[in-house]
Motif scaffolding. Structure first.
Motif, PDB file in Angstrom:
ATOM      1  N   HIS A 180       2.822   0.404  -1.118  1.00  0.00           N
ATOM      2  CA  HIS A 180       1.568   0.935  -0.727  1.00  0.00           C
ATOM      3  C   HIS A 180       1.495   2.058   0.035  1.00  0.00           C
ATOM      4  CE1 HIS A 180      -0.321  -2.812  -2.777  1.00  0.00           C
ATOM      5  NE2 HIS A 180      -0.549  -1.797  -3.514  1.00  0.00           N
ATOM      6  N   LYS A 192       0.035   4.685  -2.258  1.00  0.00           N
ATOM      7  CA  LYS A 192      -1.457   5.429  -1.931  1.00  0.00           C
ATOM      8  C   LYS A 192      -1.344   6.673  -1.348  1.00  0.00           C
ATOM      9  CE  LYS A 192      -3.979   1.616  -3.161  1.00  0.00           C
ATOM     10  NZ  LYS A 192      -4.871   1.847  -4.300  1.00  0.00           N
ATOM     11  N   ASP A 231      -1.390   1.501  -9.106  1.00  0.00           N
ATOM     12  CA  ASP A 231      -2.344   1.258  -7.879  1.00  0.00           C
ATOM     13  C   ASP A 231      -2.159   2.355  -6.945  1.00  0.00           C
ATOM     14  OD1 ASP A 231      -4.359   0.126  -6.200  1.00  0.00           O
ATOM     15  OD2 ASP A 231      -2.764  -1.432  -5.213  1.00  0.00           O
ATOM     16  N   ALA A 269      -3.512   6.290  -4.921  1.00  0.00           N
ATOM     17  CA  ALA A 269      -4.727   6.532  -4.205  1.00  0.00           C
ATOM     18  C   ALA A 269      -6.084   6.774  -4.968  1.00  0.00           C
ATOM     19  CB  ALA A 269      -4.422   7.367  -3.277  1.00  0.00           C
ATOM     20  N   ASP A 326      -8.772  -0.616  -6.738  1.00  0.00           N
ATOM     21  CA  ASP A 326      -8.407   0.120  -5.225  1.00  0.00           C
ATOM     22  C   ASP A 326      -8.132   1.780  -5.650  1.00  0.00           C
ATOM     23  OD1 ASP A 326      -9.153  -2.165  -4.045  1.00  0.00           O
ATOM     24  OD2 ASP A 326      -6.996  -2.840  -3.940  1.00  0.00           O
ATOM     25  N   ARG A 337      -1.591  12.565   1.465  1.00  0.00           N
ATOM     26  CA  ARG A 337      -1.916  12.527   0.148  1.00  0.00           C
ATOM     27  C   ARG A 337      -0.873  13.620  -0.651  1.00  0.00           C
ATOM     28  NH1 ARG A 337      -6.751  10.324  -1.592  1.00  0.00           N
ATOM     29  NH2 ARG A 337      -7.345   8.674  -0.650  1.00  0.00           N
TER      30      ARG A 337
END
Length: 241
Positions: A7, A11, A38, A40, A60, A209
Motif C-alpha cells: 500500500h 496508494k 487497490d 489511490a 478504498d 501521488r
C-alpha cells in the motif's frame, strides 16, 4: 527485505483513464483494474465520473477527474462550473490545469484567482485539489511562483504535468516543487513514471501521488518483489499520462 509495503506504492497511484480514444468498455475495465490493485484513485474523463463514483462506492479507491484539461485555457467561470459539477457527480479529488497562457504572460493575479476559484468550490465540499503546472513550458522562477501561490491558497497537491504536453515529470522539477511548497502541500508526478523503480525513485523525492497508465505493470512488479500472489485483471486501453 523490501523497504516498502504494497500500500505504500499502490496508494501513490492515480490510475489514468483520460485518453480521448478510450471507449466506455475501456473506462469500465480500467475502473475494475484500479479496484483490483487497490490504488489511490481513478482519474477519469468528466463525462464518466458519475458512473465511476458509483462503481468505486464501498472501495478504498477515490473517484477523481480533471478541470480545465488539458490546456488550462478555459475561463475561470467554466473551471468553477466544472468543479461544481464534478463535486455533484461524486468526485473526491480534482486535478485542475492552471492558465498556462496567463502564467507565461506574467498575469499572476489572474492565475491566482483562477486557481482559487476551483479550490474554493472543492474545499467548501471537503474535496481535494491537485494543481497542474505543465512544467515543460515554464521557467524555474515561474514554477516557484506557482508553488508559492498554491501554498498560500492551501492547495492539496502541486502536480508536474498533464501528460499531454511536451514533457512529463523530471526529478529536478519534483525537487524544486517539494522545496518551494509548504509542508501542507503534497507533490504529484505525472508523465514518465512507467515502472516500479521509477515510482520508488520519485517517492524518495517526497512525491505522494503519481499519475499512471501502466498501473498493472508497476503493481505486478511490486507484488512480485513482496512475494504476493498475482492479480489477474484484464483491462483494455488504460492509456493516459
Amino acid at each position: 527485505m523490501q523497504d516498502f509495503t504494497y500500500h505504500d506504492v499502490s496508494k501513490m497511484i492515480d490510475h489514468s483513464l483520460l485518453n480521448p480514444t478510450l471507449c466506455v468498455a475501456d473506462l469500465e475495465s480500467g475502473i475494475e483494474l484500479a479496484i483490483a490493485y487497490d490504488v489511490a484513485s481513478v482519474c477519469i474523463m468528466p463525462y464518466h465520473l458519475r458512473r465511476c463514483a458509483e462503481l468505486l462506492a464501498g472501495t478504498d479507491v477515490q473517484p477523481s477527474t480533471t478541470i480545465g484539461f488539458p490546456h488550462g485555457g478555459h475561463t475561470t467561470a467554466i473551471k468553477r462550473a466544472e468543479a461544481s459539477r464534478a463535486v455533484d457527480d461524486g468526485c473526491q479529488e480534482l486535478d485542475m490545469v492552471i492558465n498556462i497562457s496567463k502564467t507565461l504572460s506574467g498575469d499572476w493575479d489572474y492565475v491566482q484567482q483562477d486557481i482559487a476559484a476551483v479550490i474554493e468550490v472543492a474545499h467548501a465540499a471537503d474535496r481535494k485539489v491537485k494543481v497542474i503546472f505543465e512544467n515543460c513550458y515554464l521557467r524555474d522562477d515561474q514554477k516557484i511562483r506557482l508553488c508559492t501561490i498554491c501554498t498560500d491558497l492551501k492547495a492539496d497537491w502541486v502536480k508536474t504535468s498533464t501528460g499531454y504536453g511536451t514533457g512529463g515529470a523530471t526529478h529536478d522539477d519534483l525537487k524544486l516543487m517539494r522545496q518551494h511548497s509548504g509542508d501542507h502541500v503534497q507533490v504529484k508526478a505525472a508523465g514518465g513514471v512507467r515502472d516500479l523503480d521509477a515510482l520508488l525513485a520519485v517517492r524518495e523525492l517526497g512525491v505522494t501521488r503519481c499519475g499512471a497508465s501502466r498501473t498493472a505493470e508497476m503493481m505486478d512488479q511490486a507484488r512480485q518483489r513482496l512475494g504476493l500472489p498475482t492479480i489477474d485483471v484484464k483491462a483494455s486501453g488504460s492509456a493516459g499520462y
